[in-house]
Scaffold this active site. Structure first.
Site, PDB file in Angstrom:
ATOM      1  N   ASP A  52       0.927  -1.227   0.026  1.00 53.05           N
ATOM      2  CA  ASP A  52       0.028   0.027   0.032  1.00 53.05           C
ATOM      3  C   ASP A  52       0.859   1.262  -0.015  1.00 53.05           C
ATOM      4  OD1 ASP A  52      -2.499  -1.265  -0.154  1.00 53.05           O
ATOM      5  OD2 ASP A  52      -2.731  -1.322   1.933  1.00 53.05           O
ATOM      6  N   TYR A  80     -10.056  -0.689   2.236  1.00 55.26           N
ATOM      7  CA  TYR A  80      -9.812  -0.892   3.530  1.00 55.26           C
ATOM      8  C   TYR A  80      -9.267   0.678   4.307  1.00 55.26           C
ATOM      9  CZ  TYR A  80      -9.494  -5.159   5.505  1.00 55.26           C
ATOM     10  OH  TYR A  80      -9.572  -6.524   6.062  1.00 55.26           O
TER      11      TYR A  80
HETATM   12 CU   LIG Z   1      -8.308  -7.645   6.750  1.00 56.99          CU
END
Ligand SMILES: [Cu+2]
Ligand SMILES: *[C@@H]1O[C@H](CO)[C@@H](O)[C@H](O)[C@H]1NC(C)=O
Length: 533
Positions: A173, A261
């Site tokens: 990320d 997320y």
């Molecule tokens: Cu997760």
């Protein structure tokens, strides 16, 4: 087609020559009546885009599963059904009647015994540097260094489904996207309490022009209702002594919304001298379309949990790796591992058959600085010490590394390609000598990387780390086996570590903190004064 949204996925690297073309995969979803389009994948459709030519160079339509229903996937207030019945928690707000206790001077934050600099970086997000603590017991204005620079170096998230549409979903990320680029304005009152101050972040946009990110970082004092230390002494006849000090700390927070997320990344400074690093995971799961509608039908090939009809939440890991260039009372530091060792039959005429003691080992080289916290044997006490600085009674001044849950390590094969690109995830702790080029655990260029650059490669040189300017790399790890409560948005799940003084101060630095004062705040109809239970 107005309901279809597409997102960009890195392709990773799966053997062969280092790639020459910059490509990405594009996967699509159906939003329709929901904001949670990630819950409604067009499973089986994959596009490949050449990023240099900005052309679609591949298209595949392989499997057909029903698109999961929109109902029950939305998370926006007003779209999730009526609230619970029963007593609602009463509204609350943090009140600081005398204003904030901290000062922000440019990017330097001063609070209680702490002073540090807060920076913003496109790749790392928040960068804390030059953190020093005041040494009250030394008298005068003596500041002592603790952390030269600290930041999140990488967040590696490999998914565990080997099929064509999923095998490459092994995200870096920070390196592939940028944590700072994925930070968005914090919501006052929700992301940060009412007493928070906010800092902006600046970075360069894709055209090279500066971009201002408003309210990227918040800073606030946390009054958690917790106790910093206490004692009640009932040993005196006719006298009860009780001393309590409330726990107050300063939090620096950023939220990174990495696609589906969300990571809440906190740096918490405590008057005890501790720095706590916490990461809380929340947001939307990355799910796979499936024909299954009931757990009875699900076979081994699901690679995840059926969380709703036609919806598999795929198994995956989260590895959040911190670069922590500690300078414990200066740059000359060593890494000391103390192992709890059981001793049997102490001998003599005492009735005990066993006890434990501590075996202390100073790490000489980088190989000694690699620690697998889960691997056999009792937990080690891990300390950064300054061998040139002692307390008055002669102990090495130091800071302990205290894991706070979430110590999973990768179980992938060493020769699996995603593992080669993030080799360091096999161990939670690495210690390297400072090198200005060694900042990014997955290597400087992470997208389509082959694993030849990065933390494990540097550490493989096995340089000397005793009595040097050394860097701690610490990985917070979670194996995520999803459950239905993680859908449609998962409740926060946290892990982290504490950097805790260890013989750094002459005594508990909280001895001089004052007892709580009672303010004339409204306390509702509670008749607390004089109440007993
Ligand atoms: Cu997760
Ligand atoms: C660090 O301190 C030790 C103990 O005082 C000393 O022997 C060593 O030379 C120092 N190292 C450096 C790089 O200054």
């Amino acid at each position: 087609m107005d309901d279809v949204l597409c997102a960009v996925f890195p392709v990773g690297w799966f053997g062969g020559e280092p790639p020459r073309r910059r490509v990405a995969k594009v996967l699509c979803f159906v939003a329709g009546a929901t904001a949670n389009f990630y819950a409604r994948p067009l499973e089986g459709v994959t596009l490949v885009v050449d990023l240099d030519r900005m052309a679609i160079v591949g298209y595949r339509d392989r499997v057909a599963y029903p698109v999961p229903k929109a109902e029950g996937t939305d998370y926006r207030a007003g779209k999730v059904g009526p609230p619970y019945t029963g007593t609602a928690p009463a509204p609350g707000v943090v009140v600081q009647p005398e204003g904030r206790g901290f000062h922000i001077d440019g990017h330097v934050v001063r609070w209680a015994n702490w002073e540090f600099h807060v920076g913003f970086d496109m790749r790392a997000g928040t960068v804390i540097s030059l953190a020093s603590v005041h040494n009250a017991d030394a008298g005068g204005a003596q500041r002592r260094q603790v952390l030269y620079r600290g930041f999140v170096s990488e967040i590696f998230v490999p998914y565990m489904d080997p099929v064509e549409e999923w095998y490459y979903r092994t995200f870096l990320d920070a390196g592939e996207y940028g944590l700072g680029l994925w930070a968005f304005p914090l919501q006052p009152g929700g992301d940060c309490p009412a007493n928070a101050a906010y800092l902006d972040g600046y970075f360069s946009g894709q055209d090279g022009n500066p971009v201002e990110g408003k309210n990227m970082i918040c800073v606030f004092e946390r009054y958690a209702g917790d106790v910093a230390w206490r004692h009640t002494e009932a040993g005196f006849p006719n006298q009860l002594i009780t001393e309590v000090r409330p726990d107050v700390s300063l939090v620096v927070r950023m939220v990174v919304s990495a696609g589906n997320y969300d990571y809440i990344l906190d740096w918490e400074f405590k008057t005890s001298g501790s720095i706590k690093l916490a990461v809380s995971l929340t947001g939307l799961l990355e799910v796979k379309g499936t024909a299954y509608t009931h757990a009875n039908e699900v076979k081994q090939d699901a690679h995840g949990t059926l969380v709703s009809e036609n919806t598999i939440a795929v198994y995956h890991d989260h590895y959040v790796t911190y670069h922590l260039d500690l300078d414990v009372d200066g740059t000359n530091n060593s890494f000391v591992k103390s192992t709890v060792t059981a001793v049997r039959d102490p001998g003599g005429d005492m009735p005990r058959r066993s006890y434990w003691t501590v075996r202390r080992e100073v790490a000489e080289r980088e190989a000694d600085g690699q620690v697998d916290l889960g691997a056999g044997g009792p937990p080690a006490d891990l300390v950064f010490v300054n061998p040139g600085k002692k307390t008055r009674i002669g102990n090495d001044v130091g800071y302990r590394i205290v894991p706070a849950g979430a110590t999973a390590a990768s179980v992938l094969d060493d020769d699996d390609f995603p593992q080669r690109r993030a080799t360091y995830c096999k161990k939670q702790v690495w210690v390297t000598p400072y090198s200005r080029s060694e900042k990014w655990a997955s290597g400087l260029y992470a997208d389509q990387s082959t694993g030849d650059d990065g933390l494990a490669a540097w550490s493989g040189r096995n340089r000397a780390i005793r009595g040097e300017d050394i860097v701690l790399w610490y990985t917070v790890g979670l194996h995520h086996v999803p459950c239905q409560e993680d859908f449609p948005v998962m409740p926060t799940l946290s892990g982290g570590l504490e950097l805790r003084p260890s013989n750094f101060f002459e005594r508990n630095p909280l001895m001089r903190t004052r007892p709580a004062r009672r303010h004339g705040q409204p306390i509702g109809n509670c008749s607390c004064a004089g109440a007993s239970s």
